[in-house]
Design an enzyme around this catalytic site. Sequence first.
Site: not given
Ligand SMILES: *Cc1c(COP(=O)(O)O)cnc(C)c1O
Length: 377
Positions: A46, A98, A172, A197
């Site tokens: 962890r 998001y 982000d 992603k």
């Molecule tokens: C998918 C996404 C998230 C969240 O990520 P997870 O891996 O699904 O928890 C946050 N910000 C954006 C812009 C996203 O597309």
Amino acid sequence: MKFETSCIHAGQRPCPTTGAVMTPIYQTATYVQDGIGKYRGYEYSRTGNPTRAALEACLAELEGGQFGLAFASGLAATDTVLRLLGPGDHVLTGNDVYGGTFRLFERVLRPYGLDFSYVDTTDLDQVKSGLRSNTRMIWLETPTNPLLNVSDISAIAGITHSHRNSPLLVVDNTFATPYLQRPLGLGADIVVHSTTKYLGGHSDIIGGAIVGRDEALLERLAFLQNAVGAVPGPMDCFLVLRGIKTLPVRMDRHSRNAAAIADFLATHPKVDHVLYPFHPSHPQVDVARRQMRSGGGMVSFILKGGAEEARRVAESTQTFALAESLGGVESLIEIPAAMTHASTANSPLAVDPGLVRLSVGIEHVDDLLADLEGALG
Ligand SMILES: *Cc1c(COP(=O)(O)O)cnc(C)c1O
């Protein structure tokens, strides 16, 4: 090293014991101690794991940061960043973040005493007037999911850092990836990713990351990463590392295909308008062209026929799979209001039910265009 070389080598070197060229998957929870408290660098997974450490070093280098921290999901990374704050603190954020970020802010963190307000972050005046005496963080998403709005990171960094609290500017960077846009170099303090992603790139893991450049922030965030414990397993870290190796070639193709699709949709008689950061019709195309290398792989559009027509199109494609998520090599289509952003229904962040979102993959563009033409026709 140039970016493309870092993608393949940063944080990684052949295993000194076996010579293995690829980073091993250290599938272990614990590590032998040579004496009580005498560790060889790792004590418990962890807290730290060598496969994760390689990914974290790689992410730090790609974003031009001093440190990287990997998490079990993008939202776990987001949650950990928000734990830098406490009750009474205010976060200024965009009015089309998001859907999952919005749900975390409103339904999990607001009840703990954090305050959030939502403005159009593409409008610098709204950002300026949205700052309060207790604002501790600006949470910026650019381009946004799913409207692909683009905010001027360096202008907002200027506003943020001249405010008397110097709130932290968090970006982000999931949609752009560090190949297209590097927020730390534009003045951001922290970058957050959903590695699910484009960084992972193959729709086979859920993961997240935080990258930053300040030693004090590293200490606090690494403490939170260990104390809260939303860490990814070594197999998932390996898969993100492998995905990152091809990030630049994938992003070039994603962007090229998406730009061609945006052009096609923009002139299609059934399409009302298209949303794509590098398309001349985009309201922030100048900012996008200044701070991004290319437009990325996401394209959204609104049909003249509204919600019903949008659903019909989304259910009619063959190559574009009807699915949530984005950023993989395969093309996906979805209706955000009914799928990824359902949690924003009846809120100020609610998405037009006639909006269709495409995650344009790296297939041959002719097949993708033909598929959309068939579904629209
Ligand atoms: C998918 C996404 C998230 C969240 O990520 P997870 O891996 O699904 O928890 C946050 N910000 C954006 C812009 C996203 O597309």
